[in-house]
Design a protein around this motif. Structure first.
Motif, short mmCIF file in Angstrom:
data_model
loop_
_atom_site.label_atom_id
_atom_site.label_comp_id
_atom_site.label_asym_id
_atom_site.label_seq_id
_atom_site.Cartn_x
_atom_site.Cartn_y
_atom_site.Cartn_z
N ASP A 10 0.82 -1.22 0.00
CA ASP A 10 0.00 0.00 0.00
C ASP A 10 0.85 1.26 0.00
O ASP A 10 0.31 2.38 0.01
CB ASP A 10 -0.94 0.01 1.20
CG ASP A 10 -0.20 -0.05 2.55
OD1 ASP A 10 1.05 -0.12 2.53
OD2 ASP A 10 -0.87 -0.03 3.59
N GLY A 11 2.19 1.10 -0.02
CA GLY A 11 3.08 2.25 -0.05
C GLY A 11 3.33 2.88 1.30
O GLY A 11 3.97 3.93 1.40
N ARG A 12 2.86 2.24 2.36
CA ARG A 12 3.06 2.75 3.72
C ARG A 12 4.08 1.88 4.45
O ARG A 12 4.31 0.74 4.05
CB ARG A 12 1.73 2.76 4.48
CG ARG A 12 0.68 3.68 3.85
CD ARG A 12 -0.63 3.61 4.62
NE ARG A 12 -1.64 4.48 4.03
CZ ARG A 12 -2.88 4.57 4.49
NH1 ARG A 12 -3.27 3.82 5.53
NH2 ARG A 12 -3.74 5.40 3.90
N PRO A 13 4.68 2.40 5.54
CA PRO A 13 5.65 1.58 6.28
C PRO A 13 5.06 0.21 6.63
O PRO A 13 3.90 0.10 7.05
CB PRO A 13 5.91 2.41 7.54
CG PRO A 13 5.72 3.83 7.07
CD PRO A 13 4.58 3.77 6.09
N PHE A 14 5.86 -0.83 6.42
CA PHE A 14 5.40 -2.20 6.59
C PHE A 14 5.08 -2.46 8.07
O PHE A 14 5.95 -2.36 8.93
CB PHE A 14 6.49 -3.17 6.13
CG PHE A 14 5.96 -4.44 5.56
CD1 PHE A 14 5.43 -5.41 6.39
CD2 PHE A 14 5.98 -4.68 4.19
CE1 PHE A 14 4.94 -6.60 5.88
CE2 PHE A 14 5.50 -5.87 3.67
CZ PHE A 14 4.97 -6.83 4.51
N LYS A 15 3.83 -2.80 8.36
CA LYS A 15 3.39 -3.04 9.73
C LYS A 15 2.54 -4.31 9.77
O LYS A 15 2.03 -4.78 8.75
CB LYS A 15 2.53 -1.87 10.24
CG LYS A 15 3.26 -0.52 10.31
CD LYS A 15 4.21 -0.47 11.48
CE LYS A 15 4.83 0.92 11.61
NZ LYS A 15 5.81 0.99 12.73
N THR A 16 2.38 -4.86 10.97
CA THR A 16 1.44 -5.96 11.15
C THR A 16 0.02 -5.40 11.09
O THR A 16 -0.19 -4.18 11.09
CB THR A 16 1.65 -6.65 12.51
OG1 THR A 16 1.48 -5.67 13.56
CG2 THR A 16 3.06 -7.23 12.61
N ARG A 17 -0.96 -6.27 11.06
CA ARG A 17 -2.35 -5.81 10.96
C ARG A 17 -2.75 -4.93 12.13
O ARG A 17 -3.59 -4.03 12.00
CB ARG A 17 -3.30 -7.01 10.87
CG ARG A 17 -3.19 -7.73 9.53
CD ARG A 17 -4.17 -8.90 9.45
NE ARG A 17 -4.09 -9.56 8.17
CZ ARG A 17 -4.80 -10.64 7.85
NH1 ARG A 17 -5.65 -11.16 8.74
NH2 ARG A 17 -4.68 -11.20 6.65
N ASP A 18 -2.17 -5.19 13.30
CA ASP A 18 -2.52 -4.38 14.46
C ASP A 18 -1.61 -3.17 14.61
O ASP A 18 -1.62 -2.49 15.64
CB ASP A 18 -2.50 -5.21 15.74
CG ASP A 18 -1.12 -5.81 16.02
OD1 ASP A 18 -0.17 -5.55 15.24
OD2 ASP A 18 -0.98 -6.54 17.02
N GLY A 19 -0.80 -2.90 13.57
CA GLY A 19 0.06 -1.72 13.59
C GLY A 19 1.41 -1.92 14.23
O GLY A 19 2.18 -0.98 14.41
N GLY A 20 1.74 -3.18 14.57
CA GLY A 20 3.02 -3.45 15.22
C GLY A 20 4.16 -3.63 14.23
O GLY A 20 3.97 -3.61 13.01
N THR A 21 5.35 -3.84 14.78
CA THR A 21 6.54 -4.04 13.95
C THR A 21 6.57 -5.46 13.40
O THR A 21 6.31 -6.42 14.12
CB THR A 21 7.81 -3.79 14.79
OG1 THR A 21 7.77 -2.46 15.30
CG2 THR A 21 9.05 -3.95 13.94
N VAL A 22 6.87 -5.60 12.13
CA VAL A 22 6.94 -6.91 11.49
C VAL A 22 8.29 -7.55 11.79
O VAL A 22 9.34 -6.94 11.56
CB VAL A 22 6.74 -6.78 9.96
CG1 VAL A 22 6.86 -8.13 9.29
CG2 VAL A 22 5.40 -6.13 9.65
N SER A 23 8.28 -8.78 12.30
CA SER A 23 9.54 -9.47 12.57
C SER A 23 10.20 -9.89 11.26
O SER A 23 9.52 -10.14 10.25
CB SER A 23 9.32 -10.69 13.45
OG SER A 23 8.71 -11.74 12.72
#
Length: 544
Positions: free
Chosen positions: A364-377
């Motif tokens: 989506d062109g936004r910083p890569f996040k988990t569905r709940d807005g957390g940091t992706v491991s």
């Protein structure tokens, strides 16, 4: 090994005294290269461009490299490399064990600071780029004969460990039974405990003092946290196929005893001064000073970074230091470098560079996040790519996507697109390598051998040979400028030249000397693709 265009460039520059701006010819009938230098000089000399071009051609001796030069249009000079010269260049690449990559005559000791995960936390999407980029620099500089000293500056010291250790003691947690994910959950629990229980926060701060003072119980638990974390880090490094090992660890704790020494040294020489109870170091051109010692007597990242530079120059004997971190830290490192030079910790003859990288974005062109807005491991990111392809292809896709654009720019992590074997992707280069291996396997199965490249009559053959001759020069430039996207671009062009050659020039269906020569050309391309992919940290499969 100097490429053919570089040789032509040097000779034309010697005659004209200016940059000839050699460019690939726009069409095959114009040869292999063109220069508009005559048109530019004509303006200065107020003479007809074709007249100037004729004068240059008369003075320029490239008969050992080129067919007779041509003057085209308003005054362009066209260069066509002789077929026998191209054949010799391709053969040299094939026969050279390094395939055109020359060892430097001035080897340096290069310290590269990269990866740097935090103890008791899983590596996340941000660690993907620093680890991949740093590993690429390590491979390229090593290939050129430099002595590379990787430094994995892990976050293994600081106030958070007082919080963690105190929580472990009070809850009776068996740290040895945890994996890295469990240690991260422990960190989150202890942080919640710290934020919501003032009495615990007081005990945690006291535990920091014990850690810094060398209390054995505290240190033993701290060491357990590091052991658990390293197991997780090493699993990630193995999966990423990078060169980092435990021997490369040099975390924040490495410099703990040096911090008061640095502060005392800078204060004694008047380089750092006391301001509102803190010891600070002002650097001209920066709005805020570095905090060398806090008003409460503690030390932070500024002091650790100064101590690290001092150590890397004095103890590791670095000639060049490269930091691979988020582009948003650029100003911090520019100030650290300036301060270290002011302090004499970073001599002028030691090069210090910060290579800042952009963010990994989602589709989506936004910083890569988990569905709940957390940091992706990092591990979950690799899992995501492996849903689309095998681990070998998925990793090639990730690394190439990371390295093929300008490092400082963000890039979109789109696993479905990245794993395609068509277009500008890592798997496309792997496929090109596998294709060369397939051709050579068939030849060997039929008892057909090959020697040198001797016949290059077709334009597609010549274009491929010319591309092969540029490999060493490209690697040199990437090592000098730390721009791996240029190596990616070169390999993509080489794969394209291979494809055009394969379509236009039958290999196994040709005969005699032509077949042997074309097989040698395929073998040279296989070797360069394999070496180039290795320098990017990508495996070169023989079958796909």
């Amino acid at each position: 090994m100097q490429s053919l265009p570089a040789l032509l460039d040097a000779r034309l520059r010697a005659v004209t005294g200016v940059d000839p701006e050699m460019r690939p010819a726009t069409k095959p009938q114009f040869g292999h290269f063109q220069s508009n230098v005559a048109l530019r000089l004509a303006k200065e000399q107020k003479r007809p461009p074709r007249e100037v071009a004729a004068g240059i051609v008369e003075q320029l001796d490239v008969s050992d490299l080129c067919e007779p030069l041509e003057i085209a249009g308003p005054g362009f000079i066209n260069f066509r490399i002789r077929a026998d010269v191209l054949a010799q260049a391709a053969t040299a690449v094939l026969e050279d064990p390094h395939h055109g990559v020359s060892r430097t005559s001035h080897p340096q000791r290069v310290v590269i600071d990269y990866s740097a995960p935090n103890v008791a936390k899983q590596m996340h999407v941000g660690h993907l780029r620093t680890t991949i980029i740093g590993d690429c620099f390590n491979r390229i500089l090593t290939a050129l004969g430099h002595e590379v000293v990787p430094q994995n500056h892990i976050g293994d010291w600081g106030t958070q460990f007082g919080m963690l250790v105190e929580h472990i003691i009070e809850t009776g947690t068996d740290v040895a039974a945890l994996d890295l994910a469990g240690a991260e959950q422990l960190y989150k629990d202890s942080k919640g405990h710290f934020d919501n229980d003032p009495e615990f926060a007081t005990r945690a701060r006291a535990r920091v003092v014990k850690l810094q003072g060398g209390d054995e119980e505290t240190l033993a638990i701290w060491r357990q946290l590091i052991t658990v974390s390293l197991a997780g880090f090493n699993a990630a490094y193995q999966r990423l196929g990078v060169l980092l090992t435990d021997a490369d660890l040099a975390g924040e704790s490495t410099y703990n005893t040096a911090l008061p020494e640095v502060a005392e040294d800078l204060a004694a020489r008047g380089i750092a001064v006391v301001d509102d109870g803190a010891l600070v170091l002002w650097v001209e051109g920066f709005d805020a000073p570095l905090i060398i010692r806090k008003s409460d007597g503690g030390y932070g990242y500024d002091t650790t970074d100064m101590a690290a530079i001092r150590h890397r120059v004095r103890e590791l004997r670095a000639d060049r230091i490269v930091y691979v971190t988020d582009v948003r830290q650029s100003q911090h490192f520019q100030e650290i470098f300036a301060a270290a030079r002011k302090a004499g910790y970073l001599p002028e003859d030691v090069e210090a560079q910060h290579v800042g990288y952009g963010m990994v974005l989602g589709p989506d062109g936004r910083p890569f996040k988990t569905r709940d807005g957390g940091t992706v491991s990092l591990m979950s990111l690799l899992d995501l790519a492996e849903q689309e392809a095998s681990p070998e292809i998925a990793l090639a896709a990730i690394k190439y996507a990371d390295l093929s654009g300008a490092i400082h720019k963000d890039y979109v992590f789109d696993a479905e697109r990245m794993v395609q074997t068509t277009g500008d992707t890592g798997p496309y280069l792997q496929y090109a390598h596998a294709r060369t291996c397939q051709i050579l396997r068939k030849a060997e199965a039929e008892g057909i051998g090959w020697g040198a490249v001797v016949v290059l009559e077709e334009p597609a053959e010549q274009a491929l040979a010319l591309a092969l001759s540029r490999f060493g020069e490209v690697v040199d430039e990437v090592a000098r400028t730390l721009t791996p996207h240029k190596l990616c671009g070169y390999l993509y062009e080489l794969a394209g030249a291979l494809s055009a050659f394969y379509e236009a020039c039958p290999v196994l269906r040709s005969e005699g000397e032509v077949r042997s020569s074309r097989l040698a050309l395929v073998a040279a391309t296989r070797d360069v693709l394999a070496q180039g992919l290795h320098l990017l940290g990508i495996k070169a499969p023989e079958r796909m």
